[in-house]
Structures are given as structure tokens and as C-alpha cells.
Design a protein around this motif. Structure first.
Motif, PDB file in Angstrom:
ATOM      1  N   ARG A 182      15.061  -2.334  24.275  1.00  0.00           N
ATOM      2  CA  ARG A 182      14.598  -2.037  22.919  1.00  0.00           C
ATOM      3  C   ARG A 182      13.726  -0.794  22.928  1.00  0.00           C
ATOM      4  NH1 ARG A 182      16.747  -5.438  19.073  1.00  0.00           N
ATOM      5  NH2 ARG A 182      14.846  -5.415  17.878  1.00  0.00           N
TER       6      ARG A 182
ATOM      7  N   ALA B 176      15.934  -2.022  17.713  1.00  0.00           N
ATOM      8  CA  ALA B 176      17.101  -2.041  18.594  1.00  0.00           C
ATOM      9  C   ALA B 176      17.571  -0.649  18.984  1.00  0.00           C
ATOM     10  CB  ALA B 176      18.242  -2.792  17.917  1.00  0.00           C
TER      11      ALA B 176
ATOM     12  N   THR C 205      13.695  -4.688  28.284  1.00  0.00           N
ATOM     13  CA  THR C 205      14.013  -5.337  27.015  1.00  0.00           C
ATOM     14  C   THR C 205      15.245  -4.743  26.343  1.00  0.00           C
ATOM     15  OG1 THR C 205      12.607  -3.828  25.751  1.00  0.00           O
ATOM     16  CG2 THR C 205      11.581  -5.873  26.573  1.00  0.00           C
TER      17      THR C 205
ATOM     18  N   GLU D 283       8.856  -2.540  17.329  1.00  0.00           N
ATOM     19  CA  GLU D 283      10.037  -2.408  18.175  1.00  0.00           C
ATOM     20  C   GLU D 283      11.278  -2.379  17.315  1.00  0.00           C
ATOM     21  OE1 GLU D 283      12.486  -4.956  18.821  1.00  0.00           O
ATOM     22  OE2 GLU D 283      11.540  -6.353  17.452  1.00  0.00           O
TER      23      GLU D 283
END
Length: 85
Positions: free
Chosen positions: A40, A60, A38, A58
Motif C-alpha cells: 500500500r 491502494a 503491505t 493509506e
């Protein structure tokens, strides 16, 4: 993989990310990892009122994840303790 006998230490689940240290500060019972698929950062934060006892969050980047975790833990710690009657 945990090869030691006894209960698993879930804080050891933090996955390395090339060129980056695990999210800091590490908090007990909060599981964090970087999702290679992902791209992330993820955390599993204990939350008693959640359907499964934890919240999955979650972000960035790891700094933002740390802020989210700190905010959630502060909210959890500020909740009044129910009194048994």
C-alpha cells in the motif's frame, strides 16, 4: 539515510517502488512511501489538531493517495485562522 549536517528533509523519505515514480506533486512536510510489506501507499500529513500533529493515511495506489492528500491539505488550508484576543 541522511548524511548531511543540519535538519532532516522529510520529503526525501519517499521510497521508490519498482516501475513507479514517487507520488506527485510532492508537497512540503508531507512524507510519503510505498510499504513493501503491505503493498500500500502511505502518507504522513501534518494536521495541527491530531493528537501527534499529523494524520497517517493509506491507499491502494499512488493516484488515490495523491487525491486523499490533496483533499486533506485543501481542508486544512480552508480552515479559519483563530484570532488571538
Amino acid at each position: 539515510m541522511n548524511t548531511a549536517a543540519g535538519p532532516l528533509d522529510w520529503t526525501g523519505m519517499t521510497s521508490g517502488h519498482r516501475g513507479s515514480a514517487p507520488p506527485t506533486p510532492r508537497r512540503s512536510r508531507v512524507v510519503t512511501w510505498y510499504g513493501r510489506a503491505t503493498g500500500r501507499w502511505w502518507a504522513l500529513v501534518p494536521w495541527p489538531s491530531a493528537p501527534h500533529g499529523a494524520l497517517l493515511i493509506e491507499a491502494a495506489d499512488q493516484a488515490t493517495l495523491n487525491e486523499h492528500v490533496a483533499h486533506l491539505l485543501a481542508a486544512l488550508n480552508s480552515r479559519p485562522v483563530p484570532h488571538a484576543e
